[in-house]
Structure formats: C-alpha cells, structure tokens
Design a protein around this motif. Structure first.
Motif, PDB file in Angstrom:
ATOM      1  N   LEU A 198     -27.713  -4.082  13.085  1.00 31.46           N
ATOM      2  CA  LEU A 198     -27.868  -2.742  13.647  1.00 31.46           C
ATOM      3  C   LEU A 198     -29.159  -2.619  14.441  1.00 31.46           C
ATOM      4  O   LEU A 198     -29.188  -2.013  15.506  1.00 31.46           O
ATOM      5  CB  LEU A 198     -27.836  -1.683  12.543  1.00 31.46           C
ATOM      6  N   HIS A 220     -27.981  -3.049  18.248  1.00 33.25           N
ATOM      7  CA  HIS A 220     -27.764  -1.654  18.631  1.00 33.25           C
ATOM      8  C   HIS A 220     -29.047  -0.817  18.679  1.00 33.25           C
ATOM      9  O   HIS A 220     -28.983   0.365  19.024  1.00 33.25           O
ATOM     10  CB  HIS A 220     -26.757  -1.005  17.689  1.00 33.25           C
ATOM     11  N   LEU A 268     -30.713   0.395  16.270  1.00 28.63           N
ATOM     12  CA  LEU A 268     -30.628   1.465  15.279  1.00 28.63           C
ATOM     13  C   LEU A 268     -31.383   1.104  14.007  1.00 28.63           C
ATOM     14  O   LEU A 268     -31.261  -0.006  13.502  1.00 28.63           O
ATOM     15  CB  LEU A 268     -29.164   1.748  14.923  1.00 28.63           C
TER      16      LEU A 268
END
Length: 177
Positions: free
Chosen positions: A44, A48, A50
């Motif tokens: 993540l 991404h 994140l």
C-alpha cells in the motif's frame, strides 16, 4: 531510531540453515496461513502511496509454536532454507530467496484477491525448503520446487537476473545519492 535485539541460549551447535535457495529440486512449503493482510503494508505504501490500515494482529502463542516448529526442523536437519514473511509478503520473500541465483516455480496459496495473497503481511508465516522426502515431517502448504532461472508464483513470472538487477541497482542508487 529504536533497535530490537533478541538474545537466547541454544544448546549445542545447530545445522546450518540458509535464507536463499541453494540448489534445484528442493521442495518449498509455507508454514502458517496463506495470508492476505494489507493494512499498513509495504505494498500500500510503495505502490499506492497510502499509509492506512491497522497492522496485522499478533497471536503470540501461535507465533511461538511456529518458531519452535521451525527450530526443530532446523535442529533435525530437515529444513535447509528458512525465510520469514515480513515486508512485502510472500512475493518479496520468494524474490529474496532467489538471491543465490536459483529460482523456482510456486503456486499461490489461499483464495481470493491475488494481490493480497502475494503481498499480504500477516504474522506467523515462514517459508522453508527441504528435501522432498521430508514432506510429511514438514507439513505446511507445499508451494512448489526450486530450480531454473525464473521465479514464478501465481501470475508473477520474472527472471532471477531481473530481480538481482533491481536489488543491486537499488543499493547502487542509494549509495550514490
């Protein structure tokens, strides 16, 4: 930066265990569950951008039993390779295990989302390699066997030389920064 050290007493010498695939024809198994926990994962964060989700829960009794089991497999000379699953999950652990230049063909355990099964960071999982004659003693989820110059796991199929180039390139980039 905090540091963690583990100190313990081991009676007698243990057989040597490696963290990379040393030869072709070893069977590879996953001890612990398939894993799909993505909260707080490297995937993540890196893919991404994140920073979300709780880290995976820890079951200390299960962890201890798993580590006791792996130590016994090593002590008995059964497991010749052992590698934890941590940052990056199964896919990254298997890629790190190819750093000796040996690849392998592996199935992706579990059901559901392939990305989570490849990169999930659940606790309580270790990959071991051993002579196939020891399958019953090892147990676990058999993933496949070592050999060749490619790493295949589920939908991932990459040359070991490409993994090594990325690994070495990352260190060179870091050293020259």
């Amino acid at each position: 930066t905090p540091g963690i050290a583990v100190v313990g007493l081991i009676e007698g010498a243990l057989p040597c265990v490696q963290s990379t695939f040393a030869k072709a024809g070893l069977e590879v198994a996953l001890l612990g569950g398939p894993g799909t926990w993505m909260g707080g994962s490297t995937y993540l964060s890196v893919i991404h951008g994140l920073q979300r989700g709780a880290p995976p829960p820890v079951d200390y009794a299960t962890e201890r039993a798993l580590h006791d089991r792996v130590r016994a497999l090593i002590r008995d000379g059964i497991a010749v390779v052992a590698h934890d699953l941590s940052d990056g999950g199964l896919a990254v652990a298997l890629a790190e295990m190819t750093s000796s230049g040996m690849g392998g063909a592996f199935t992706l355990p579990g059901e559901g989302d392939e990305t989570a099964r490849l990169f999930g960071e659940d606790h309580g999982r270790i990959v071991v390699a051993y002579d196939p004659k020891h399958r019953d003693a090892v147990g676990g989820i058999v993933l496949g066997t070592t050999g060749g110059d490619r790493l295949t796991v589920g939908p991932v199929d990459v040359a070991v030389s490409e993994i090594e180039a990325v690994w070495r390139g990352t260190f060179e980039d870091w050293a020259n920064a």
